[in-house]
Write a protein that holds these residues in place. Structure first.
Motif, short mmCIF file in Angstrom:
data_model
loop_
_atom_site.label_atom_id
_atom_site.label_comp_id
_atom_site.label_asym_id
_atom_site.label_seq_id
_atom_site.Cartn_x
_atom_site.Cartn_y
_atom_site.Cartn_z
N LEU A 1 0.13 8.68 3.42
CA LEU A 1 1.20 9.46 2.79
C LEU A 1 2.03 8.35 1.90
O LEU A 1 2.25 7.29 2.36
N LEU A 2 2.50 8.98 0.62
CA LEU A 2 3.38 7.97 0.09
C LEU A 2 4.60 8.59 -0.28
O LEU A 2 5.02 9.62 0.39
N TYR A 3 5.60 7.63 -0.21
CA TYR A 3 6.83 8.03 -0.20
C TYR A 3 7.78 7.19 -1.31
O TYR A 3 7.63 6.16 -1.44
N THR A 4 8.69 7.98 -1.89
CA THR A 4 9.36 7.23 -3.27
C THR A 4 10.76 7.88 -3.69
O THR A 4 10.87 8.90 -3.26
N ARG A 5 11.42 6.76 -4.09
CA ARG A 5 12.86 7.54 -4.68
C ARG A 5 12.75 7.80 -6.10
O ARG A 5 13.99 7.97 -6.78
N HIS A 6 11.67 7.33 -6.93
CA HIS A 6 11.58 7.35 -8.50
C HIS A 6 10.99 8.33 -8.97
O HIS A 6 9.91 8.55 -8.50
N GLN A 7 11.67 9.03 -9.90
CA GLN A 7 10.69 10.32 -10.57
C GLN A 7 9.65 9.80 -11.18
O GLN A 7 8.52 10.70 -11.11
N ALA A 8 9.45 8.76 -11.95
CA ALA A 8 7.93 8.36 -12.57
C ALA A 8 6.93 8.28 -11.51
O ALA A 8 5.76 8.55 -11.74
N ILE A 9 7.48 7.46 -10.67
CA ILE A 9 6.43 7.03 -9.48
C ILE A 9 6.05 8.37 -8.69
O ILE A 9 4.80 8.65 -8.62
N LEU A 10 6.90 9.42 -8.48
CA LEU A 10 6.33 10.68 -7.88
C LEU A 10 5.46 11.49 -8.67
O LEU A 10 4.38 11.82 -8.41
N PHE A 11 5.68 11.24 -10.15
CA PHE A 11 4.76 12.17 -11.06
C PHE A 11 3.40 11.53 -11.04
O PHE A 11 2.69 12.37 -10.91
#
Length: 388
Positions: A98-108
């Protein structure tokens, strides 16, 4: 599960986002049955170790960190863009569950390569700004979007309004560390270091300074209360904000303002101990005009300091702070209301004592460890839903 937390924050650094990410991961690493690894770019300090990070932030448990090294001649902005693409690929190759992020570009990019991903955010503007229309269209409907963690109910409502299933969204309020009211010895010690006389009342502020944070309002408050010492703990991210702040101090001819500049997160509590009352700028600008400041982290730091708080009566703030219970809430953008209520608070020692005690009690509900337990429950519930 092995969970990779992908971020582009500059650590160690004094920003609220870096403090929030590191404290969250430290708590999750302590209590969770899952394993967490923080994956970040290395910006400047070549020999930085996880232990160095632990010391800087005063973490209870050292966070497992994987630093990505990029060419030193690249700008920080370029490194962030490259990291948003390469880090998800690295996680796919390494087989993280599972991946986890707070950044829009990284989520994309995480979703683009088909990895299950949790997105965490405090922001509401991404749900209605045309700038993020295509990003929303791709991410919100993607089957690999594991869930969304927001920092407030108002942010949750914004995601629901944007068309997301409420079952996929969870509110996890931010947290605080040690909850300990300042002893008189600690208070006296820090006042001596700062050159503050023991008999003077201190109005404290912790955080970034600048136009979008409306810290100029605090300086105007200082001009109306020359008997107060106003303690500003923090710095500006833009040079023009730094200069504008100093220029306003000179223009208003203030000699009752002490500005410490940037301090380590692990030292912030000590400055709060030197204060009598803590303030969140009484303005709606950070929330409604920028849309990038919703329920600031300082709210929880202030509660943990067990000091009376004066803050704007806004939808996000009032989720946590209650008028005449944990804070004195003022009409946002109404300067005279702020002056009147601050004067009343300064003259009411009984109310100050009652607010302090209630802040201490409330802070116990918002520790980093309590937050970590709730996030783990959310992960387990979402995982169960997917498998059934």
């Amino acid at each position: 599960m092995n969970i990779a937390y992908i971020s582009n924050i500059d650590i160690p650094g004094p920003t609220a986002i870096s403090e929030q990410v590191l404290n969250s991961l430290s708590a999750l690493s302590t209590s969770s049955s899952h394993t967490f690894t923080l994956i970040v770019p290395r910006y400047a300090q070549k020999n930085l170790t996880p232990n160095d990070v632990n010391t800087y932030y005063g973490l209870d448990k050292t966070v497992d960190i994987k630093f990505f090294n990029y060419f030193s001649f690249l700008s920080s902005k370029t490194k962030k863009r490259i990291h948003a693409f390469l880090a998800p690929l690295y996680c796919m190759i390494k087989g993280y569950d599972l991946l986890y992020t707070r950044h829009q570009a990284i989520l994309f990019f995480c979703l683009l390569i088909g990895k299950r991903t949790i997105f965490e955010t405090y922001r509401i503007d991404i749900n209605f700004s045309y700038r993020y229309y295509l990003w929303r269209k791709f991410c919100y409907s993607h089957k690999k979007l594991f869930g969304i963690v927001t920092h407030s109910k108002i942010a949750l409502d914004a995601f629901v309004s944007a068309g997301l299933d409420k079952k996929k969204i969870f509110v996890a309020y931010n947290g605080c560390g040690e909850i300990m009211p300042a002893t008189m010895d600690t208070r006296r010690d820090y006042r001596e270091r700062l050159g503050i006389l023991e008999h003077r009342k201190v109005l404290g502020y912790v955080g970034r300074i600048g136009t979008m944070k409306q810290t100029d309002v605090i300086l105007h408050v200082a001009s109306r209360f020359p008997e107060l010492t106003v303690l500003i703990v923090g710095g500006a991210t833009r040079k023009e904000d730094d200069l504008a702040f100093d220029d306003l101090v000179k223009k208003l001819k203030l000699n009752n303002v002490i500005r410490t500049g940037v301090v380590k997160p692990c030292e912030v509590h000590n400055y709060l101990c030197a204060s009598d009352i803590l303030i969140i700028p009484p303005s709606s600008v950070p929330m409604f005009k920028s849309g990038k400041t919703v329920l600031p982290l300082k709210t929880f730091l202030y509660l943990a300091a067990s000091k009376p708080i004066i803050a704007p009566n806004l939808p996000d703030i009032s989720e946590i702070l209650k008028h005449q219970e944990t804070a004195v809430l003022v009409d946002p953008d109404n300067f005279e209301d702020t002056i009147t209520k601050l004067k009343e608070l300064l003259n009411d020692t009984l109310l100050q004592s009652q607010l302090s005690e209630k802040c201490r009690e409330t802070a116990k509900k918002f520790t980093w460890s309590a937050r970590a337990e709730k996030i783990e429950d959310f992960i387990n519930i979402q995982n169960h839903r997917l498998h059934t």
